[in-house]
Design a protein around this motif. Structure first.
Motif, PDB file in Angstrom:
ATOM      1  N   ASP A 382     -36.828 -61.814  57.775  1.00  0.00           N
ATOM      2  CA  ASP A 382     -36.048 -61.761  59.019  1.00  0.00           C
ATOM      3  C   ASP A 382     -35.587 -63.165  59.414  1.00  0.00           C
ATOM      4  O   ASP A 382     -34.432 -63.364  59.820  1.00  0.00           O
ATOM      5  CB  ASP A 382     -36.872 -61.161  60.164  1.00  0.00           C
ATOM      6  N   GLU A 383     -36.517 -64.116  59.264  1.00  0.00           N
ATOM      7  CA  GLU A 383     -36.168 -65.500  59.639  1.00  0.00           C
ATOM      8  C   GLU A 383     -35.042 -66.015  58.757  1.00  0.00           C
ATOM      9  O   GLU A 383     -34.101 -66.667  59.219  1.00  0.00           O
ATOM     10  CB  GLU A 383     -37.390 -66.410  59.480  1.00  0.00           C
ATOM     11  N   ALA A 386     -31.775 -64.420  59.735  1.00  0.00           N
ATOM     12  CA  ALA A 386     -31.292 -65.004  60.992  1.00  0.00           C
ATOM     13  C   ALA A 386     -30.659 -66.362  60.726  1.00  0.00           C
ATOM     14  O   ALA A 386     -29.540 -66.654  61.171  1.00  0.00           O
ATOM     15  CB  ALA A 386     -32.450 -65.135  61.970  1.00  0.00           C
ATOM     16  N   SER A 389     -27.376 -66.024  58.390  1.00  0.00           N
ATOM     17  CA  SER A 389     -26.184 -65.488  59.061  1.00  0.00           C
ATOM     18  C   SER A 389     -25.643 -66.490  60.070  1.00  0.00           C
ATOM     19  O   SER A 389     -24.437 -66.656  60.218  1.00  0.00           O
ATOM     20  CB  SER A 389     -26.492 -64.147  59.711  1.00  0.00           C
ATOM     21  N   HIS A 390     -26.566 -67.194  60.713  1.00  0.00           N
ATOM     22  CA  HIS A 390     -26.133 -68.194  61.689  1.00  0.00           C
ATOM     23  C   HIS A 390     -25.389 -69.334  60.986  1.00  0.00           C
ATOM     24  O   HIS A 390     -24.306 -69.735  61.396  1.00  0.00           O
ATOM     25  CB  HIS A 390     -27.367 -68.726  62.427  1.00  0.00           C
ATOM     26  N   PHE A 436     -25.763 -60.804  60.916  1.00  0.00           N
ATOM     27  CA  PHE A 436     -26.042 -61.410  62.216  1.00  0.00           C
ATOM     28  C   PHE A 436     -26.602 -60.344  63.181  1.00  0.00           C
ATOM     29  O   PHE A 436     -27.591 -60.573  63.878  1.00  0.00           O
ATOM     30  CB  PHE A 436     -24.739 -62.011  62.762  1.00  0.00           C
ATOM     31  N   SER A 439     -30.218 -59.361  62.308  1.00  0.00           N
ATOM     32  CA  SER A 439     -31.245 -60.294  62.782  1.00  0.00           C
ATOM     33  C   SER A 439     -31.400 -60.155  64.295  1.00  0.00           C
ATOM     34  O   SER A 439     -32.505 -60.305  64.805  1.00  0.00           O
ATOM     35  CB  SER A 439     -30.927 -61.726  62.347  1.00  0.00           C
ATOM     36  N   LYS A 440     -30.317 -59.783  64.974  1.00  0.00           N
ATOM     37  CA  LYS A 440     -30.449 -59.610  66.428  1.00  0.00           C
ATOM     38  C   LYS A 440     -31.251 -58.339  66.758  1.00  0.00           C
ATOM     39  O   LYS A 440     -32.080 -58.333  67.658  1.00  0.00           O
ATOM     40  CB  LYS A 440     -29.064 -59.544  67.079  1.00  0.00           C
ATOM     41  N   SER A 443     -34.923 -59.022  66.083  1.00  0.00           N
ATOM     42  CA  SER A 443     -35.606 -59.854  67.076  1.00  0.00           C
ATOM     43  C   SER A 443     -35.469 -59.259  68.479  1.00  0.00           C
ATOM     44  O   SER A 443     -35.927 -59.859  69.455  1.00  0.00           O
ATOM     45  CB  SER A 443     -35.023 -61.275  67.037  1.00  0.00           C
TER      46      SER A 443
END
Ligand code: ADP
Length: 597
Positions: A382-383, A386, A389-390, A436, A439-440, A443
């Motif tokens: 997941d990290e 995140a 994608s960022h 993106f 990952s949102k 989280s």
């Protein structure tokens, strides 16, 4: 001596020595005399009874019977028989048979009654014993057979019928050899010889034949039947079928070996929690040897803070409820805790009463470790998503801007390449945006901006460019106008676009795509139906998982994120999404949203 004198003394001797009791009474029912046998039968002493009433020896309710007898004899009857009850002088009642005769004087007048009494008690006891024996013989599981010395069956009970299959009617009078396999005939003869030579009984295991010719394993006890004189007049054979016993023993042995060799702890305890059995698996998991824990309370392996659990388990067990795969912690002998998965079932006796509980405990340390590792890896993934994608989004945004500038400037002959570049760049955009979003979602940071909007207008806006761009597909829209819903317009658009692009991606060029949007008082329903490849039934639930693209990746499939994101969006709006599909026929994706707010 005159003959009459001899007669008198003879009668006296007979009177004195008769086995039956003789009592004489006069017409007023007073005892006149009785013989020694009567004295013994009624525990009478001469002094007690002479001149006392015969009623003393008759139960009160039978006094009338005695009166009737006297009346009948006076009336001319010469003999009367009665099966009745009498009392000893101590008041014990016993069954008797009585012969009453009148005593007459020389004028042929009845002056008294003589009673000859036989004690039926012994006969009654014998009958009772016979009744008991018959009941036992009839109800026993074993075969009880008797045979003559010549080898003919003359007794056959229900047990024999059950074991050998012949009814009593079929077998009585038939030779015993019917039941003996040919190779066992000699064995039978030897045994009978032994019995005849005085051996009391013979017990042995052998086989016998049933009516249908099967051989059954039998445990036999053979003994002699003797008459009063002690002569052997027959042979009795008691046979029990040992095949069931053997089967039960085998089953028990198998079960015992399963318990013994199981890696799981298998423990039994009384309803009060006292340990009654403890297998090798339990020794391995908890560290206690069997002899250390038998008779101890199960609480020795329960952490103090989890004692409530045991109370609950006992409560359930008493109510006959099984507890399945209950994950908990227990204590080892060295004080370490061990995670286990526990199944506790009630143990019942033959009558169905709950007498204890059996516990099967599996050490799930490695499962727990694997679970923890998966959690760590999943968190890392997941990290990474995140971060990736960022990091991808920033260069992509400037790429977008430069491409838009460039599009306006390129020479006509290069426009075709420019178009291709923009198409690929849009794909990249979608992928990065999906990553993106994922990952949102993971989280819990996907934000929604709820507002009221006209969803029919939105549909129109989404569909028109699609229709224009995909002239190859045959779009059919069935939609009410002016459907107002409350939701995040951009996210709903994203959901609808995902479903529409899938319908296009997973159906052949030129095929029909039907879109229906309708509303009722409290629900908005949207569906996209294609006539494409379809989805196998066992994959229909899986396609909503993230990164799921199916077994054989279709040429068009992407990262497998679209439906996961779409379902999330719909759920966040309080709605529901599902698919109805048939392989090679097409799919229909439907979602509903509540509108009653
Ligand atoms: P992607 O399309 O990027 O693979 P999705 O989450 O949108 O990811 O879809 C997951 C999978 O579901 C697809 O890979 C495809 O196998 C299947 N699928 C989705 N929509 C359809 C459809 N309309 N017809 C057939 N299969 C579909």
């Amino acid at each position: 001596m005159k003959n009459t004198e001899i007669e008198y003394y003879a009668q006296k001797v007979m009177f004195e020595n008769a086995e039956d009791a003789i009592i004489v009474n006069d017409l007023s029912n007073t005892i006149v005399c009785f013989n020694p046998a009567a004295g013994r039968m009624f525990s009478l002493r001469n002094s007690d009874v002479y001149n006392s009433q015969i009623y003393k020896l008759i139960p009160a309710e039978l006094h009338k019977e005695q009166d009737a007898v006297v009346e009948d004899l006076l009336g001319g009857k010469s003999v009367l028989h009665s099966k009745t009850t009498r009392l000893t002088s101590e008041g014990h009642s016993f069954p008797v048979s009585i012969l009453f005769r009148p005593i007459k004087n020389s004028y042929n007048e009845v002056i008294g009654v003589i009673q000859i009494i036989t004690d039926d008690e012994a006969e009654r006891i014998l009958e009772e014993k016979l009744g008991i024996l018959t009941a036992i013989t009839e109800n026993i599981e074993d075969a009880i057979i008797s045979r003559t010395l010549e080898g003919y069956i003359n007794n056959w009970n229900k047990g024999a019928e059950k074991i050998f299959g012949y009814t009593e009617k079929e077998i009585l009078g038939k030779p015993i050899s019917l039941l003996i396999p040919s190779d066992k005939l000699e064995e039978e003869e030897n045994i009978i010889d032994n019995i005849l030579q005085g051996k009391k009984k013979e017990s042995f295991e052998t086989t016998r034949l049933t009516k249908v010719g099967d051989q059954v394993p039998i445990f036999f006890t053979v003994s002699a039947i003797k008459n009063k004189a002690g002569e052997i007049i027959g042979i009795s054979e008691i046979a029990s079928n040992v095949s069931k016993k053997k089967n039960d023993q085998e089953k028990k042995a198998i079960l015992a070996s399963i318990v013994e060799n199981s890696q799981d702890a298998i423990i039994s305890k009384t309803i009060d929690g006292l340990i009654t059995s403890w297998n090798k698996g339990a020794e391995k998991i908890f560290g206690y040897k069997e002899q250390e824990v038998i008779g101890k309370h199960i609480s020795i392996i329960i952490p103090p803070e989890r004692m409530d659990e045991e109370t609950l388990i006992i409560k359930n067990i008493r109510a006959g409820i099984k507890m399945d795969h209950f994950q908990t912690i227990r204590l080892k002998k060295n004080g370490d805790s061990v995670p286990i998965s526990l199944t506790v079932s009630p143990v019942k006796d033959d009558n169905g009463n709950i007498i204890g509980a059996s516990k099967v405990a599996r050490d799930i340390t490695s499962e727990k470790e694997a679970e923890a590792l998966i959690n760590v890896l999943s968190k890392r993934k997941d990290e990474f998503i995140a971060l990736a994608s960022h990091e991808l989004k920033t260069p992509l945004t400037s790429l977008n801007a430069y491409l838009q500038l460039l599009e306006k400037r390129v020479a006509q002959e290069d426009k075709i390449f420019m178009k291709k570049i923009i198409k690929q760049q849009e794909k990249l955009n979608t992928l990065v945006n999906d990553l993106f979003d994922i990952s949102k979602i993971q989280s819990g940071k996907m934000e929604f901006n709820f507002e009221k909007f006209d969803i029919s207008q939105l549909l129109f806006e989404v569909l028109e460019p699609l229709k224009e761009a995909n002239l190859d597909y045959d779009f059919h829209l069935d939609m009410q106008k002016g459907i107002i819903i409350k939701g995040d317009k951009i996210r709903i658009e994203q959901a609808i676009t995902n479903l529409l692009t899938n319908a296009i991606k997973y159906s052949p060029l030129g095929s029909r795509i039907e879109i229906v949007a309708a509303t009722t008082a409290n629900q908005f329903t949207f569906s996209v139906k294609d006539y494409g490849f379809g989805i196998e039934p066992n994959r229909q639930q899986l396609i909503f998982n993230q990164f799921y693209t199916g077994d054989s990746i279709r040429k068009n499939s992407g990262l497998g994120l679209g439906l996961f994101i779409t379902e999330n969006i719909i759920k966040r709006h309080g709605g529901k999404i599902w698919v109805e599909s048939e392989l090679e026929k097409g799919s229909k994706f439907i979602f509903i949203l509540p509108t009653n707010y």
